[in-house]
Motif scaffolding. Structure first.
Motif: not given
Length: 596
Positions: A551-561
Motif C-alpha cells: 500500500w505504501f509503495e504505491q504511494r511513493g515510499f521506497r524500500h530501504a532494507g
C-alpha cells in the motif's frame, strides 16, 4: 539563447545589426522572472545604436511628427513562442513528467472547471497568451471549461477616455449609462482577444507529421469552439444606503442547463462581467461573483482563479482547509459590524438557486427566475475593506458544494498546468473534501485509537502499545473523524537528523477502520500528514512495516532494507529497533512547502 526566449520578449531572433547591439538588449534576454521585474520599469526595449541612427535619418519633419503623435489605436502584435525540438538531455525529464501527470490526466478528463481570468491578467498580453495556450491544452485533455473574463481596469480606462472618473460607493461601481457602455466595450474587447487566441491551431507541418492520413489537403478550422451568450441572470443592485447604483447588477444564477449542453458538445463557454435582467437590461456585475455562481450552479469540480499580487497579496500555503481559510478572512476583517457581516456571509454560504430544466431556455425564463436564490456575497464590499476577492470566492464556492478551489499566480508560466497535473501544485488549494474531519488527536480520542489499533496489534501487524505508552505518544497522533466517530489514525514523530543530515520523521500506527477502507480515507490522511510534516521542515518520512509494504509503495515510499541496519534512520532510533521482527524500512522524501 534559445529562440523561444527571444520571441517571448517580443523580439526577432536577430536585429540584423552588428553584435555591438546585443548588450543594449540584455535585460530583454533575461529569464522570465527577471523580465517580469524589468517589465514594471520599461514598457518596451530601447532601440539599439544602429536602429537609433536609422531612425534619426528617416525622421519626419516637425509638422509630420506632430500629426503622427495624434493618439490612435495601437495594435501590439506578440510573436509566437517557438518551443522547438527537445534536447536529448531533456528526454528523461519529459517522460518523467508524463508518468507523474498520468493519474491527473485521467482524473480530470470529463470534469468541469470554472476558470476566472481577472482584467489585470487580460491587460498583460504575454501572460494572457501563454495562459490561453495552457487552456487549449486542458481542453485537448478532455476538461470541460467555463472561462469567466474580467475587465475592471479596462472599464476604468474607457470611462476616463470619455472624460469622466469611475465612481464607487462602498466598494461597488456605480454604473451610469456611460459606464455601462464602457463595460460593454471592455467586455467585448476582452472576449474577442480570448476567442482569437483560442482559435489558433497547431502548425500544419506538425499535424501532417503526427496526424493519421495528414496529406496536407484538409482544411483546419479553429482549434477550439467557443460560445458566449446571455447565460448570466442578474438583477439591479438598486438603492442601498441612499446610493443609487443604477446599472450595477447582482448575479442571480447562471443558466446551468444551457451551459452544460454547450460543454457536452465540446465547446468552451465564455462568460463576462455582464448579466441580463428579466426586464431585458444589460447590467454590470462583479466577475468573482459570476465565477462563484457559475461554479455552484454547474456543480463544477473546481473553481480556479488566476491571481495577481494586487488581487491576492497574501502568502498562502499550498493547501488550506475551508475552516482555516475562513478563519483567515475573519482575522483580516476590520473590528466592529464588518466582522459580524462577514461571519454572517460565511455561515449562510452562497446557496445555489434551483433552475427548471426548461426554464433557462424557455421564453423569458420565468420558471428559473422564480426558483433562483437571491443570496449574494458582497465581494466588492469586502475587497474594498482589504479582503482579497479570490479567497472570498474560493470560500463561498467550497461552502456551497464545490469541493475544491485553486488560486494560481498568473505570472508563473505554466502555473495552471503545474497546479492541476503535478502532485503538490504551485498555487493554493482550498478544499472541503481533501482533509475533511482530519485534526490533531486529543485526550478524548484515546479510547477510540485503542479500539482501532487493537485488531492490528493482535494480528502482529503493529507493535502492541500499553495505555501509558499510547498516552505519551498521543501528541504525535492525528485522527480522521466523521460525526464524532474516529475512522482512522496515524502518528508522525520527529526523529532528528540522520547520517545524511536530513530531518527525519517516523510514520507509525497508520490505521483506517475496516468498514471505511477503499474510499480514499487513507489517502486523504496520508496526504495531510505528508503536507503537515513538510511544513514543519521534515525532509524524509520513514516507516517500519512487516506486512503493509504494498500500500505504501504505491504511494511513493521506497524500500530501504532492514530497519535495524539502515543508515536512513537516526542512530538513536535504529538502536531501538527489534532485529527479531525483521521490520523493513520504507522511505519517502518530502518536498519543501510554502509556509502559511
Amino acid at each position: 539563447m534559445p529562440a523561444s526566449r527571444l520571441v517571448q520578449a517580443g523580439l526577432r531572433s536577430s536585429c540584423g545589426h552588428p553584435s555591438s547591439c546585443l548588450p543594449e538588449r540584455a535585460a530583454w534576454l533575461a529569464p522570465p522572472r527577471r523580465r517580469a521585474q524589468v517589465r514594471g520599469r520599461r514598457q518596451r526595449p530601447q532601440p539599439c545604436a544602429a536602429e537609433q541612427t536609422a531612425a534619426a535619418a528617416a525622421a519626419p519633419p516637425p509638422a509630420a511628427a506632430a500629426a503622427a503623435s495624434v493618439p490612435g489605436p495601437v495594435l501590439r502584435v506578440l510573436r509566437e513562442r517557438d518551443y522547438g525540438a527537445l534536447d536529448k538531455s531533456q528526454f528523461s525529464l519529459f517522460v518523467q513528467f508524463f508518468r507523474q501527470a498520468s493519474p491527473y490526466i485521467e482524473g480530470h478528463r470529463g470534469r468541469t472547471f470554472v476558470l476566472a481570468i481577472p482584467g489585470e491578467v487580460i491587460e498583460q498580453k504575454d501572460i494572457l497568451h501563454a495562459l490561453l495556450e495552457d487552456v487549449a491544452l486542458l481542453h485537448g485533455l478532455g476538461v470541460k471549461l467555463v472561462i469567466v473574463i474580467g475587465a475592471r481596469p479596462q472599464i476604468n480606462r474607457a470611462v476616463r477616455e470619455r472624460g469622466a472618473e469611475p465612481q464607487y460607493a462602498h466598494g461597488y461601481r456605480v454604473t451610469d449609462p456611460a459606464s455601462l457602455q464602457a463595460a460593454i466595450q471592455a467586455a467585448g474587447h476582452a472576449r474577442m482577444e480570448i476567442e482569437s487566441r483560442l482559435s489558433k491551431g497547431p502548425a500544419v507541418t506538425m499535424v501532417r507529421r503526427h496526424a493519421r492520413g495528414g496529406d496536407g489537403s484538409q482544411h483546419y478550422g479553429p482549434a477550439l469552439q467557443t460560445v458566449s451568450g446571455n447565460y448570466v441572470a442578474a438583477k439591479r443592485k438598486g438603492v442601498v444606503g441612499g446610493v443609487d447604483y443604477q446599472l450595477t447588477g447582482m448575479v442571480r444564477f447562471v443558466q446551468s442547463d444551457a451551459v452544460r449542453r454547450q460543454l457536452n458538445s465540446g465547446c468552451v463557454v465564455l462568460l463576462s462581467n455582464l448579466g441580463f435582467s428579466a426586464a431585458g437590461e444589460v447590467l454590470n456585475c462583479d466577475i468573482y461573483t459570476v465565477a462563484a455562481r457559475a461554479a455552484i450552479d454547474l456543480k463544477a469540480d473546481k473553481l480556479i482563479v488566476m491571481t495577481t499580487p494586487d488581487s491576492q497579496p497574501l502568502h498562502l500555503p499550498l493547501w488550506l482547509p475551508l475552516s482555516d481559510a475562513e478563519a483567515m478572512l475573519r482575522r483580516m476583517a476590520p473590528e466592529g459590524d464588518h466582522a459580524g457581516l462577514l461571519d454572517s456571509d460565511l455561515q449562510r454560504g452562497y446557496a445555489s438557486g434551483s433552475e427548471s430544466s426548461g426554464g433557462a431556455g424557455g421564453s423569458g425564463g420565468g420558471g428559473a427566475l422564480q426558483g433562483a436564490s437571491d443570496i449574494d456575497m458582497d465581494f466588492d464590499r469586502w475587497y474594498d475593506l482589504g479582503l482579497p476577492a479570490p479567497l472570498l470566492a474560493a470560500c463561498a464556492v467550497c461552502r456551497s458544494g464545490v469541493k475544491r478551489a485553486h488560486l494560481v499566480d498568473a505570472r508563473m508560466d505554466g502555473g495552471l498546468l503545474l497546479e492541476l497535473y503535478s502532485r503538490d501544485g504551485v498555487g493554493c488549494m482550498i478544499s472541503t473534501d481533501f482533509y475533511e474531519g482530519i485534526r490533531r488527536a486529543g485526550l478524548q480520542d484515546l479510547a477510540s485509537i485503542q479500539e482501532l489499533l487493537r485488531p492490528l496489534e493482535e494480528r502482529g501487524v503493529l507493535v502492541k502499545r500499553s495505555e501509558e505508552q499510547l498516552l505519551s505518544e498521543l501528541p504525535f497522533f492525528t485522527v480522521l473523524e466523521r460525526e464524532s466517530k474516529v475512522l482512522g489514525c496515524a502518528a508522525v514523530k520527529p526523529l532528528g537528523c540522520n547520517a545524511e543530515g536530513a530531518e527525519v520523521a517516523e510514520l507509525s500506527a497508520f490505521c483506517v477502520h475496516p468498514a471505511y477502507r477503499g474510499g480514499g480515507k487513507g489517502d486523504s490522511l496520508l496526504e495531510y500528514l505528508e503536507a503537515d510534516a513538510a511544513q514543519q521542515g521534515i525532509q524524509r518520512l520513514v516507516l517500519l512495516t512487516t506486512r503493509t509494504a504494498d500500500w505504501f509503495e504505491q504511494r511513493g515510499f521506497r524500500h530501504a532494507g532492514a530497519a535495524h541496519l539502515s543508515g536512513l534512520l537516526p542512530e538513536a532510533r535504529r538502536q531501538r529497533v527489534d532485529p527479531s521482527r525483521n521490520s523493513q524500512l520504507f522511505s519517502k522524501p518530502l518536498a519543501p512547502r510554502k509556509g502559511s
